[in-house]
Structures are given as structure tokens and as C-alpha cells.
Design a protein around this motif. Sequence first.
Motif, PDB file in Angstrom:
ATOM      1  N   THR A   1       9.603 -96.422 -13.398  1.00 44.87           N
ATOM      2  CA  THR A   1       8.822 -96.557 -12.164  1.00 44.87           C
ATOM      3  C   THR A   1       9.729 -96.594 -10.936  1.00 44.87           C
ATOM      4  O   THR A   1       9.301 -96.263  -9.837  1.00 44.87           O
ATOM      5  CB  THR A   1       7.967 -97.839 -12.192  1.00 44.87           C
ATOM      6  N   VAL A   2      10.984 -97.016 -11.118  1.00 46.12           N
ATOM      7  CA  VAL A   2      11.952 -96.996 -10.017  1.00 46.12           C
ATOM      8  C   VAL A   2      12.744 -95.689 -10.045  1.00 46.12           C
ATOM      9  O   VAL A   2      12.972 -95.057  -9.013  1.00 46.12           O
ATOM     10  CB  VAL A   2      12.923 -98.196 -10.119  1.00 46.12           C
TER      11      VAL A   2
ATOM     12  N   VAL B   1      19.237 -97.473  -4.670  1.00 49.25           N
ATOM     13  CA  VAL B   1      19.286 -96.415  -3.650  1.00 49.25           C
ATOM     14  C   VAL B   1      20.656 -96.415  -2.974  1.00 49.25           C
ATOM     15  O   VAL B   1      21.285 -95.367  -2.808  1.00 49.25           O
ATOM     16  CB  VAL B   1      18.163 -96.611  -2.600  1.00 49.25           C
TER      17      VAL B   1
ATOM     18  N   GLY C   1      15.030-101.714  -6.616  1.00 45.63           N
ATOM     19  CA  GLY C   1      14.977-100.357  -6.059  1.00 45.63           C
ATOM     20  C   GLY C   1      15.992-100.107  -4.962  1.00 45.63           C
ATOM     21  O   GLY C   1      16.773 -99.141  -5.010  1.00 45.63           O
ATOM     22  N   ASP C   2      16.013-100.967  -3.935  1.00 45.60           N
ATOM     23  CA  ASP C   2      16.903-100.756  -2.784  1.00 45.60           C
ATOM     24  C   ASP C   2      18.385-100.778  -3.165  1.00 45.60           C
ATOM     25  O   ASP C   2      19.149 -99.913  -2.713  1.00 45.60           O
ATOM     26  CB  ASP C   2      16.615-101.788  -1.692  1.00 45.60           C
TER      27      ASP C   2
ATOM     28  N   ASP D   1      10.673-104.995  -8.842  1.00 48.22           N
ATOM     29  CA  ASP D   1      10.312-104.955  -7.420  1.00 48.22           C
ATOM     30  C   ASP D   1      11.530-105.059  -6.514  1.00 48.22           C
ATOM     31  O   ASP D   1      11.531-104.543  -5.394  1.00 48.22           O
ATOM     32  CB  ASP D   1       9.337-106.102  -7.082  1.00 48.22           C
TER      33      ASP D   1
ATOM     34  N   ARG E   1      11.774 -91.760  -8.507  1.00 45.25           N
ATOM     35  CA  ARG E   1      11.859 -91.275  -7.116  1.00 45.25           C
ATOM     36  C   ARG E   1      13.264 -90.774  -6.771  1.00 45.25           C
ATOM     37  O   ARG E   1      13.471 -90.215  -5.706  1.00 45.25           O
ATOM     38  CB  ARG E   1      11.457 -92.394  -6.156  1.00 45.25           C
TER      39      ARG E   1
END
Length: 690
Positions: free
Chosen positions: A376-377, A420, A416-417, A413, A380
Motif C-alpha cells: 500500500t506504500v 520517499v 511513507g514519507d 501510516d 506509489r
Amino acid sequence: MDMNQYLSMFIDESNDHLQSLNESMMGLEANPEDISIVQVIFRSAHTLKGMAATMGFEDLASLTHQMENVLDLVRNNKLRMQDFIFDTLFKSLDALESMVEDITGGGEGKADVSSIVSSLQAIVRGEIPVAGGEAASVSGPAAQAVETPIHLDEFQFSVLEQSIQEGHQVLYVDVTIRKDCQLKAVRAYMVFDLLERSGEVVKSFPSVQDIEQEKFDQSFSLYYITQKSADQIQAMILNLSEIDKVSAVALDQDSLQQLGQETAAASEVAATTTEAPAAAAPAASAAKPLPTKEEGNKPAAHKTGGAPSRTIRVDIERLDVLMNLFSELLIDRVRLEQLASEVQNGDLTETVEHMGRVSGDLQNIVMKLRMVPVDTVFNRFPRMIRDLAKSLDKKVDLIITGAETELDRTVIDEIGDPLVHLLRNAVDHGIESIADRVAAGKPETGTVYLRAFHSGNHVFIEIEEDGTGIYPEKVLKSAVKKGVITQEQAASMSDDEAFQLLFAPGFSTAEVISDVSGRGVGLDVVKSKISSLGGNVTIYSAPGKGTNFSVQLPLTLSIIAAMLIRLGSEKYAIPLTSIVETGIVKQSQIRTIHGNKMVEFRDSHIPLVSLSRLFSVPDYDESTEEETEIVVVRKGERLVALAVQDFIGQNEVVIKNLGKYLPDVQGISGATILGDGQVALIIDPNAFIK
């Protein structure tokens, strides 16, 4: 109709479709000749358009419709995918995502997309910019949409031929539904229902199943046997509401014979396409794609075989409530176990033991409900890497493994960042330019590996690239220049210590500040975020060969196994995942080095921390005892010994936060309620190791 009740469902479904569109577009870019992928993209875009129109988001529906026009040409072999078309479609997806974000935030989903729409319309007209910047008109299939009748098999053809001989009317009917029609499948059903009262439909395109599932654009065609004339049939269909136009053409023996020759030729084209797709493309593009076996079976690979869905959407807040209720049940279970051991009643003990087993199974299920695949992460990132590589003029392959690895939703939750930042860092700093890679004897395309895997009670996520690697001397030089360390400190640092400087606040080795990186913001944020989750980051690098960032994360943040310890009248819990071992030391074994207490542990000396002094426990002081129990805890490669009074035993504890009224207490990560109702503070071992 009040659409607000469907808004959350629309947002969830739209995000799913946008993610699917991004993934499919990436797959199509890697394999532009695969029409089956285009079919999947077209269906997703079509569904999204229908949902947006139904909800009243006209801008979103309008842009998706323009995308559909381009995709329709591609799937009908009237247009070949090119870089400009890919870029325009990706821009369209970005615009759609921003519209859905606006709707999520309470907006109306409006955006100025006139330039994107103009580009899409130009593509449909056959005007595609070439390298020189001028628009080149596409000749041939894209410019002329020549359509031939629906492909018929021998049996269907003979039925039509025999019907004409017996005096029946054989019609070729083409029906176009109005663009603002919101329930096309229902309207199409009404047309078929009307026709079947006065005759028989022999064959349709798309198929009846596809039409029922709205897998068609605004029009559909069919062969029809009836006693009525073409004008009568045309008038009957036009009497239905939301029908834009109808064309009904009567076929005679000659036209049917000609049709038989054309459809036979189409069959040959379809057969040769499987043998030589590239050579057959111009010939195949002259015909509207027919529901032949080759093409008809391809989309099925992307379905689940028609099996009913076995998943349901559950609001995250409900899962949190379930978790809290189970936490209370766990506390009561521990209390009951304690009471049963005191009462010594056989029946009570047996019942409590059974309840313990059942609640243990229930705990596993509740925990699994909260577990989410890291996919889910991860899903993207391919699109992000593609855009980033393009902006930096680099060639990069992203290889993802272990995307099915599961993590607690609370960790997902937050992770993710940081990922990235690490991936952008890998592409910008790690992967060299094409010229530099060729000069170094490497392939033009750099590779970034994104891996996830379980190990014990932890999940590891690794980001590895085959780029330039980290040169410790360059890091140290930059750190001295920025005042992060002194020249003397730099001289005594090992390579691993130099790598850790990358996580220093404000530190960056980038020589030029760009949109991607170089402002000194990133890795320090990554480090602090992952540490707050109870994890850590390790760097492995070989100069000239590449770098590996390894992120270690706890499996869950809700229920943990802990060692309960006593300090005087107070009780504390230490997470088992941080404990290396327990032991006993005598006062004579404690050394004082530079004012700090140290104990010998496996041929080295580690610090000894007194928890009773740190937490100001009034009724215990370990220095008055000859022997002291210790707990050795680890953070990364560093160890520290914590002095305690007694071990109570292992237990599963529910983590409760301290609330907003209590400030962040050094060394405490939360609290738990024990079986006797007493509150025990949960120790954060990371806080003692610096």
C-alpha cells in the motif's frame, strides 16, 4: 438524490482506480504493444468517468472522457503509443489525483486543465509533436477511422443468409447513446429488450456481457433479424429516451456475401497478428477490433475469474475501537489469571486457562486485522521514480521485492514519507548520470532495489542502489566545513561513524541545491521519524559500487511482549525485542571510568544505568546491595545495562500513550495496566543509548 452518503465510497474507489491507472500506465510504457493493458486502462478510466459524472464532478468526468478518446484509438489499433502521449496521459492522471484530493478536502474537484485537454484533443486529431517541436499529422489509421461490420462465425453467417432467403429482414443496427446518459447499461438493455420483442439479435459488438457491465463507450452495433423495415426499427429505438442517433441498414444477398469476404479477411488478420504483431499492425488497424478469441481472452487475465469479492472495507476508526476493547479484555484476562492462582479453585483455573487460549487466538486475529501489506506504500513509488529519473535525465529501474510483507497500520501510516526521502536520495545522490555510468564501465540504466522482509519481531525495509557509493572522506570534509564536527573529531572517526553524520540536522553533501535535494532537510527527518517508531536506520556503502539503507521497524506498536521488573514499590515494563539478556553483577565488578559506571559484558565494557536514580524511586537504592540484577538492552550495535531490583516475569502488555497532559518523559514510551489494576510505565531503551 443526496450524494453525500456516497462521497466516502467515491473517494476510496477513485483512489483505487487512480492507483490502478498509474500501475497499468507504467506497465504499458514498458510494453507499448500490449493491447490487453490498454483494455484494462480504458475500463478503469471509463468506470472513473461514470462515477464522477454520477456524483456531479463534471471537470473530473470531462478530463477522463478526453483520456478515453485517446485510449479508444490505441485499443482499436488506430494510434501507436509514443513518449508525448505517455507524458500527456501521466499529466492527466496527476490532474485527476489533485482533483480527487480537492474533493477529499471538501472542495468541488475543479481545476484548470485546459492545456492538458488541448494536448489530448490534438492527439485524437493526429497532431503529435515531433523532436523538432512541430506538430506532425499522423497519417493512416489514426486519421481515418474506417470501420467494418462485426465479425461473424460460419454458423451466424449461415443463419443470416438463410433468413434473407426466407424473406426476413436482416439489419445492421448502430446505436449511439447520449454522452450525458448516466446509466448506459440500463439504456442499452432497454434497446435490446425492445428489439427482441420484434425479432432476434444474432451478434453484437461489444458482447452482451460487456454491454451489461458498461464496458463500452457511447455506441454499440448488432446484427438483427426481423419482419419490420429499417425505418420502423430506427423510429422505435429513437422513441427511447437518451438515445442520440440510430443507424439501421438493411442487408441483401450481395451485401451479405461481400460482408462474408471482409470478415474472412479480418479473421486472417487476427490469426497472423498472433504470429507477427509488428508486421500486422497496419492491416489490423483498418478494422474495428472484433471480439475474437485472442483479444476476448486477454482481459480475463486481469480479472479474478468472476469469483465474488471476499473483502470488505472497514473504517480505520472501527478497528481502533476494536483494538481498545480487546486491550481491556487482555487486562481483565491477566487479572483473572492472577485471582485464579490465589483462589486455587480447579474449575475456575480450568475456565480461565480456556479463556486464555481463546483470547490468545482472538488476539492473533485482531492483530492480523490491523496488519497491512507494505504494498500500500510501495505501489506509489514506481511512478515517482519514473518522473524523478526523467527530470534528472537518468535511466533508473526500480525493482520491488517483498511487497506482500505486512506491518501494523500505525507503522504503515508513518513510514511513507521517510521512504520517499530515501528513494529520492538514492536516485539523486546515488545513481550517476548516464555519461558517468558509461565512463565507470556500468550499464546506462541504474538499478534501485526496494526490499521488505520479516526477521523475528521486526520488519526490515532496504533501499539499495548500484550508484556511486558514499566516500567517507568526502562526508567528513563536508561535515567539518559545515561545523558539524571539528577537524580533530574527523581524524578519529571510523567509516561507519562518518556514515552516521549523514543523519545530522542540516547536513547535506549536495553541491547544488535543486528541487530534489540539497537543502539539508531529509535524512535527519528520516532518522527521527524512524526512531520515534521504535526502529533504526543503518547504512552500508562501498565507494563506487553503491549504498544500502536498511530500516528496521517493529512489527506492531499496539501489543508487545515485555519483561516486567520491580524498583521498590514501582513496576516497569521493558520490551523484549530490545533485551539482549539478563544477569547479576556484584558491586566489586562495577568500574567507574571518567565518572561513568561500567560493567564488563562479553569481553567489553558497557555503561551501567541506575533506573532508580534516573526515575527518582524513593524506596530503592541498588548501591546498598552486594548484588544487582541487570537487563542488557540494545539499540543497533550499542549496548547498555539497566540496574533493576527484581524480575517479575514476561507478559504481553497493551501500550497506552501518556496523553497530552503529560509532557514527554525521558526514557518512557507509554504505560500499561497490569492484572492487579496497577499502572506500569513502559521503558524506552533507545532513550538510554546515545
